[in-house]
Design an enzyme around this catalytic site. Sequence first.
Site: not given
Length: 408
Positions: A177, A272, A275
């Site tokens: 991230k 996967k 969102k």
Amino acid sequence: MARSLLSHFPILSSSTSPLASSLSCAITPSKCFARRLFVRPKASSSQCFCTLSLSEPAASDTSSSARKRMVSGVQPTGSIHLGNYLGAIKNWIELQNTYDTLFFIVDLHAITLPYETQELSKATRDTAAIYLACGVDTSKASVFVQSHVRAHVELMWLLSSATPIGWLNRMIQFKEKSRKAGDENVGVALLTYPVLMASDILLYQSDFVPVGEDQKQHLELTRELAERVNYLYGGRKWKKLGGKGGTIFKVPEPLIPPAGARVMSLTDGLSKMSKSSPSDQSRINLLDSKDVIANKIKRCKTDSFTGLEFDNPDRPECNNLLSIYQLVSGKTKEEVAKECQDMNWGSFKPLITDALIDHLHPIQVRYEELMSDSVYLDGVLAEGAARATEIADATLSNVYHAMGFLRR
């Protein structure tokens, strides 16, 4: 509305029964995750990372004081989608009958990355309403907002003092991230996210935490941190301060999902459902309308093979869509395999579309009812926070005492 937090927590196949109390070693002792990251005299050099067997139901004791405790939560960011629901929330409905459960909306985790301040409060209430609409029973489980129990942040600070920076630097999700966001723009909260997650779990003396493959590493840290604090401040050291001695925290066990429990993207069967994907086409959101669901299924990625089948590694999209159909239809894998083996995509897509719409419609109706009664919803969250605070404050008081702070 919701980014999962250990998914922040559960991911179990809805086709499984409540979990058994028997344990089986998931990996060899030499590869167990609880490595000796701090000195502990006369301790074993490794500790087995075990998973619960899913083959037998757990004890049916209905007394909350006698039952094992399980905690889980979902972040109020983005939209809660089918993956969150089938992989986590739907399973809570079974688990709440077996365990002493606390389900919370982890809003403090939602601010580790840039977010819309005007949306956070609404998204938090939306997520709570979805919990209840999906079947979470407040007579069996406590539902609350993470930030409404201040002990989460207090315990995080105390745990931070005992967390080696090297433990955090090895977190894969932080590396991924921070790389996407750019190191100069990453807040400290993203690095210390796992410490807050550990606080969420240890605060309630949790016995079990359902986790997915992508969150195992964070639970590893939680377990290591619990053992480290127990060693540094528990036992005789705590006893000498006038405390009860012994362990300060329970070391929680993971509830690992069976293979194939994850719901994958509609546009890539190897990724996967998430969102964070830039394309809304990649996911079915729980509040999508009938027309939107039909359109997404119509346009989803398929293949050119003949017939439909599970578990063919060359057909990830086929396996994913059949698995979704199995879960929302309530049929067994064998029943679905037999029903769909001779189908083509043209006949299967309307079938899965109708099954999805039929399954989600009652949830959507109940969600609208709950959102129209904010007084009731806020009351549920206040009651849940009150119970959670009672448990959390007892743990926090022990930690302060064991670490040598002046009593209040």
